[in-house]
Enzyme design. Structure first.
Site, mmCIF file in Angstrom:
data_model
loop_
_atom_site.group_PDB
_atom_site.id
_atom_site.type_symbol
_atom_site.label_atom_id
_atom_site.label_comp_id
_atom_site.label_asym_id
_atom_site.label_seq_id
_atom_site.Cartn_x
_atom_site.Cartn_y
_atom_site.Cartn_z
ATOM 1 N N LYS A 133 -36.007 -62.844 48.831
ATOM 2 C CA LYS A 133 -36.315 -63.435 50.137
ATOM 3 C C LYS A 133 -37.489 -62.672 50.729
ATOM 4 O O LYS A 133 -37.725 -61.520 50.364
ATOM 5 C CB LYS A 133 -35.099 -63.314 51.068
ATOM 6 C CG LYS A 133 -35.111 -64.260 52.243
ATOM 7 C CD LYS A 133 -34.589 -65.647 51.902
ATOM 8 C CE LYS A 133 -34.774 -66.609 53.041
ATOM 9 N NZ LYS A 133 -34.106 -67.883 52.826
ATOM 10 N N GLY A 172 -39.861 -72.190 51.521
ATOM 11 C CA GLY A 172 -39.836 -72.114 52.985
ATOM 12 C C GLY A 172 -38.502 -71.621 53.521
ATOM 13 O O GLY A 172 -37.530 -71.468 52.793
ATOM 14 N N ASP A 173 -38.487 -71.352 54.808
ATOM 15 C CA ASP A 173 -37.270 -71.028 55.557
ATOM 16 C C ASP A 173 -37.672 -71.240 57.022
ATOM 17 O O ASP A 173 -38.648 -71.971 57.303
ATOM 18 C CB ASP A 173 -36.823 -69.580 55.286
ATOM 19 C CG ASP A 173 -35.435 -69.258 55.862
ATOM 20 O OD1 ASP A 173 -34.432 -69.643 55.248
ATOM 21 O OD2 ASP A 173 -35.333 -68.644 56.943
HETATM 22 P P1 NDP Z 1 -36.772 -74.513 60.962
HETATM 23 O O1 NDP Z 1 -37.768 -73.486 61.361
HETATM 24 O O2 NDP Z 1 -37.258 -75.817 60.434
HETATM 25 O O3 NDP Z 1 -35.778 -74.828 62.175
HETATM 26 C C1 NDP Z 1 -35.001 -73.823 62.733
HETATM 27 C C2 NDP Z 1 -34.214 -74.420 63.889
HETATM 28 O O4 NDP Z 1 -33.284 -73.456 64.354
HETATM 29 C C3 NDP Z 1 -35.093 -74.769 65.093
HETATM 30 O O5 NDP Z 1 -34.538 -75.828 65.782
HETATM 31 C C4 NDP Z 1 -35.042 -73.476 65.905
HETATM 32 O O6 NDP Z 1 -35.325 -73.645 67.290
HETATM 33 C C5 NDP Z 1 -33.601 -73.070 65.702
HETATM 34 N N1 NDP Z 1 -33.486 -71.612 65.863
HETATM 35 C C6 NDP Z 1 -34.172 -70.668 65.188
HETATM 36 N N2 NDP Z 1 -33.840 -69.451 65.630
HETATM 37 C C7 NDP Z 1 -32.932 -69.642 66.593
HETATM 38 C C8 NDP Z 1 -32.194 -68.776 67.441
HETATM 39 N N3 NDP Z 1 -32.372 -67.445 67.391
HETATM 40 N N4 NDP Z 1 -31.313 -69.326 68.321
HETATM 41 C C9 NDP Z 1 -31.139 -70.673 68.377
HETATM 42 N N5 NDP Z 1 -31.823 -71.548 67.606
HETATM 43 C C10 NDP Z 1 -32.695 -71.039 66.741
HETATM 44 O O7 NDP Z 1 -35.824 -73.781 59.897
HETATM 45 P P2 NDP Z 1 -34.836 -74.431 58.831
HETATM 46 O O8 NDP Z 1 -34.251 -75.688 59.359
HETATM 47 O O9 NDP Z 1 -35.532 -74.443 57.524
HETATM 48 O O10 NDP Z 1 -33.712 -73.307 58.724
HETATM 49 C C11 NDP Z 1 -32.537 -73.307 59.536
HETATM 50 C C12 NDP Z 1 -31.476 -72.442 58.890
HETATM 51 O O11 NDP Z 1 -31.166 -72.938 57.580
HETATM 52 C C13 NDP Z 1 -31.848 -70.961 58.673
HETATM 53 O O12 NDP Z 1 -30.705 -70.174 58.808
HETATM 54 C C14 NDP Z 1 -32.305 -70.941 57.218
HETATM 55 O O13 NDP Z 1 -32.197 -69.652 56.649
HETATM 56 C C15 NDP Z 1 -31.305 -71.918 56.606
HETATM 57 N N6 NDP Z 1 -31.690 -72.495 55.338
HETATM 58 C C16 NDP Z 1 -32.853 -73.205 55.201
HETATM 59 C C17 NDP Z 1 -33.193 -73.770 53.997
HETATM 60 C C18 NDP Z 1 -34.381 -74.632 53.819
HETATM 61 O O14 NDP Z 1 -34.498 -75.239 52.750
HETATM 62 N N7 NDP Z 1 -35.270 -74.762 54.794
HETATM 63 C C19 NDP Z 1 -32.353 -73.551 52.800
HETATM 64 C C20 NDP Z 1 -31.103 -72.874 53.067
HETATM 65 C C21 NDP Z 1 -30.827 -72.349 54.289
HETATM 66 P P3 NDP Z 1 -36.766 -73.222 67.866
HETATM 67 O O15 NDP Z 1 -37.694 -74.298 67.425
HETATM 68 O O16 NDP Z 1 -36.553 -73.150 69.319
HETATM 69 O O17 NDP Z 1 -37.082 -71.881 67.264
#
Ligand code: NDP
Length: 452
Positions: A133, A172-173
Site C-alpha cells: 500500500k 487507486g484508493d
Molecule cells: P474516494 O476518495 O473515492 O471517496 C472517499 C469517500 O469517503 C468520500 O465521500 C469522502 O468524503 C469520504 N471520506 C474520506 N475520509 C473521510 C473521513 N475522515 N470521514 C468521513 N468521510 C470520509 O475513495 P474510495 O471510495 O476509493 O475509498 C473509500 C474506502 O474504500 C476507503 O476506506 C478505501 O480504503 C476503501 N477501498 C477502496 C477501494 C477502491 O477500489 N477504490 C478498494 C478497497 C477498499 P470527502 O469527499 O468529504 O473527503
C-alpha cells in the site's frame, strides 16, 4: 510443559507486546494487527509449527517501507513539499499489490495498516498477488488539474524506482481515481518506457479493464448478497444506508438499486443526505465525479432530500443494512449502538477497517451479520489483478466477462470464509473465517520459501 493452547496464548501475547514496543505511535497499524491476532488462536492451536517458525512476527513486519520527499510547485509558484510512502508488505504469493491514498491524514501507521490488511485480502481472492500500500499526505481537495498533475508526476518520479509489473503494482484508493492514475502512468512511461501492467485502474483507452471503477462497490454487494442468502433473503425491498459518496459508495448504490433495494442516505466527510425516495445516483455522480463538489449540494437539487452535518451513523431512521464505504474507524461504539437501535441486521464493509473493535463487539452482542472489509471489499483488487492478466495477454475482456469473474470471486471469498469459520467451530464469524483462510495460504507460502 505447556500444552498447545497455553503456548498459543503466550505467543500471541508476546507478539502484541513486541508491536507495542516497536510501533507505539502507530495506532491504526496496531489496531489492525490486534484485530487479526484476536482471531488467530484456533489456527495456532491446530498448527503449532506456525509458532515454532515464528510466522506471526515475520508476517507483521513489512518486507520494506519506503518514505520519500515529494516536491512540487502550486499554481501561485510556491514550493510545496509532501511526504510519499510505499510499504511493500508481503510478496509470498505474488508481486506487491495495493492502492495509493492521497489524503492529509496519511502517515506510516495508516499505510502499514492498509498494507497489512491487503496481504490477507489479496490472498482470499485466490489470485497470485502479494500485499502492499502507499500514498501521500497530499490533499487533492481544492487543487487545480494542473496542480494534481504536477504532484502526481513528482510522486511517480520517485515511486518509479521501486515498482514494476512483476514487482509492485499500485492502484487507486481515497483521493486517487482515474485522473490521478492517468497522470502517474504517463510519468512512469516517460521514465521507464511502456509497461502497461505497472499500475491498475487505468483508463479503458490505454490498458484499463472494464468494470474496474465499479469493482469494489459491485463486489461488496455480491458478497453481501451471499450473506443474505444464508438467511434465505435478498436485497429486494431492503432499506440501505451507505457512508461516503466516492468510488466505492457510488457503485454500491448502483448495484443495490439494481437488485431491488433502496439506498436512503450517502455522505461525505462533512455530512450526509437523506432521500427516502431512494438516492438519485445521477445527481450524486454529477456532484462528486464531474463537479468534484460536496454532497450537501444534493439537497439543493433533489426535492424532499435533507442534508445534515456530521456522521451518517448518527442517523435516526429504521433501515436494514449498513454499508460503511468511507474510511477507517468511522463506526465506534456509539455509532454501532445507534445502528443496532435503528434495526439493522447486517453490516458489510466497503471501506477498510471502518468499524472499531468496540463496534465489532456490539455487532456480535446483537447478533448482526458482519462482513469484514478484507473479504467484502476485495472486489477492487480482484479486478485489478484481472487488469494485470489482460495487460499481460494484450487483450481486453468484455464487461460481462469481467463482471462474471468478479461475481464468482466474491462468491468464492464468501464460501471460503464461511467454510473456514465452520471448520473451526466459529459459526458465522466471517471475520475469523476470512483472517484464517487468508493467513494460511500466505503462511504456507512463506514456510515453503524458507526463512523469508
Ligand atoms: P474516494 O476518495 O473515492 O471517496 C472517499 C469517500 O469517503 C468520500 O465521500 C469522502 O468524503 C469520504 N471520506 C474520506 N475520509 C473521510 C473521513 N475522515 N470521514 C468521513 N468521510 C470520509 O475513495 P474510495 O471510495 O476509493 O475509498 C473509500 C474506502 O474504500 C476507503 O476506506 C478505501 O480504503 C476503501 N477501498 C477502496 C477501494 C477502491 O477500489 N477504490 C478498494 C478497497 C477498499 P470527502 O469527499 O468529504 O473527503
Amino acid at each position: 510443559m505447556l500444552n498447545n493452547m497455553e503456548e498459543t496464548k503466550i505467543y500471541i501475547k508476546s507478539i502484541l507486546e513486541k508491536i507495542n514496543n516497536r510501533d507505539p505511535y502507530q495506532p491504526e497499524f496496531k489496531e489492525a494487527v490486534q484485530n487479526f491476532l484476536n482471531t488467530m488462536e484456533p489456527v495456532l492451536d491446530k498448527h503449532p509449527e506456525y509458532i515454532h517458525e515464528n510466522i506471526l512476527e515475520r508476517i507483521i513486519e513489512p518486507e520494506r517501507a519506503i518514505q520519500f520527499r515529494v516536491p512540487w510547485i502550486d499554481d501561485k509558484g510556491q514550493y510545496q513539499i509532501n511526504r510519499g510512502f510505499r510499504v511493500q508488505f508481503n510478496s509470498a504469493i505474488g508481486p506487491y499489490k495495493g492502492g495509493l491514498r492521497f489524503h492529509p491524514t496519511v502517515n506510516l501507521s495508516i499505510i502499514k495498516f492498509l498494507g497489512f490488511e491487503q496481504i490477507f485480502k489479496n490472498s482470499l481472492t485466490g489470485l497470485p498477488i502479494g500485499g502492499g500500500k502507499g500514498g501521500s499526505d497530499f490533499n487533492p481537495k481544492g487543487k487545480s488539474d494542473n496542480e494534481i498533475m504536477r504532484f502526481c508526476q513528482s510522486f511517480m518520479t520517485e515511486l518509479s524506482k521501486y515498482i514494476g509489473p512483476d514487482l509492485d503494482v499500485p492502484a487507486g484508493d481515497i483521493g486517487v481515481g482515474g485522473r490521478e492514475i492517468g497522470y502517474m502512468y504517463g510519468q512512469y512511461k516517460r521514465l521507464k518506457g511502456y509497461q502497461a501492467g505497472v499500475l491498475t485502474g487505468k483508463g479503458i483507452s490505454y490498458g484499463g479493464s472494464l468494470i474496474r471503477p465499479e469493482a469494489t462497490g459491485f463486489g461488496l454487494i455480491y458478497y453481501t448478497e451471499e450473506m443474505l442468502n444464508t438467511l434465505n433473503d435478498s436485497f429486494k425491498n431492503k432499506k440501505v444506508v451507505i457512508s461516503g459518496s466516492g468510488n466505492v459508495a457510488i457503485y454500491a448504490v448502483e448495484k443495490v438499486h439494481e437488485l431491488g433495494g433502496t439506498v436512503l442516505a450517502v455522505s461525505d466527510s462533512n455530512g450526509y443526505i437523506v432521500d427516502t425516495n431512494g438516492i438519485d445516483l445521477s445527481v450524486v455522480k454529477q456532484i462528486k465525479e464531474v463537479e468534484r463538489g460536496r454532497i450537501k449540494e444534493y439537497a439543493e437539487r433533489v426535492k424532499g432530500a435533507k442534508y445534515h452535518e456530521g456522521s451518517v451513523w448518527n442517523l435516526d431512521l429504521k433501515y436494514d443494512i449498513a454499508l460503511p464505504c468511507a474510511t477507517q474507524n468511522e463506526i465506534g461504539e456509539k455509532e454501532a449502538r445507534k445502528i443496532t437501535d435503528n434495526g439493522v441486521k447486517l453490516v458489510a464493509e466497503g471501506a477498510n477497517m471502518p468499524s472499531t473493535p468496540e463496534a465489532i463487539q456490539i455487532y456480535k452482542q446483537n447478533n448482526l451479520l458482519y462482513g469484514p472489509a478484507k473479504a467484502a471489499n476485495a472486489g477492487g483488487v480482484a479486478v485489478s489483478a484481472l487488469e494485470m492478466s489482460q495487460n499481460s495477454m494484450r487483450l481486453s475482456w468484455s464487461s460481462k466477462e469481467v463482471d462474471d469473474k468478479l461475481k464468482e470471486i466474491m462468491q468464492n471469498i464468501f464460501k471460503k470464509s464461511a467454510e473456514t469459520a465452520h471448520a473451526y467451530g466459529l459459526g458465522n464469524d466471517y471475520l475469523s473465517g476470512a483472517n484464517i483462510a487468508g493467513f494460511i495460504k500466505v503462511a504456507e507460502a512463506m514456510r515453503s520459501q524458507g526463512l523469508v
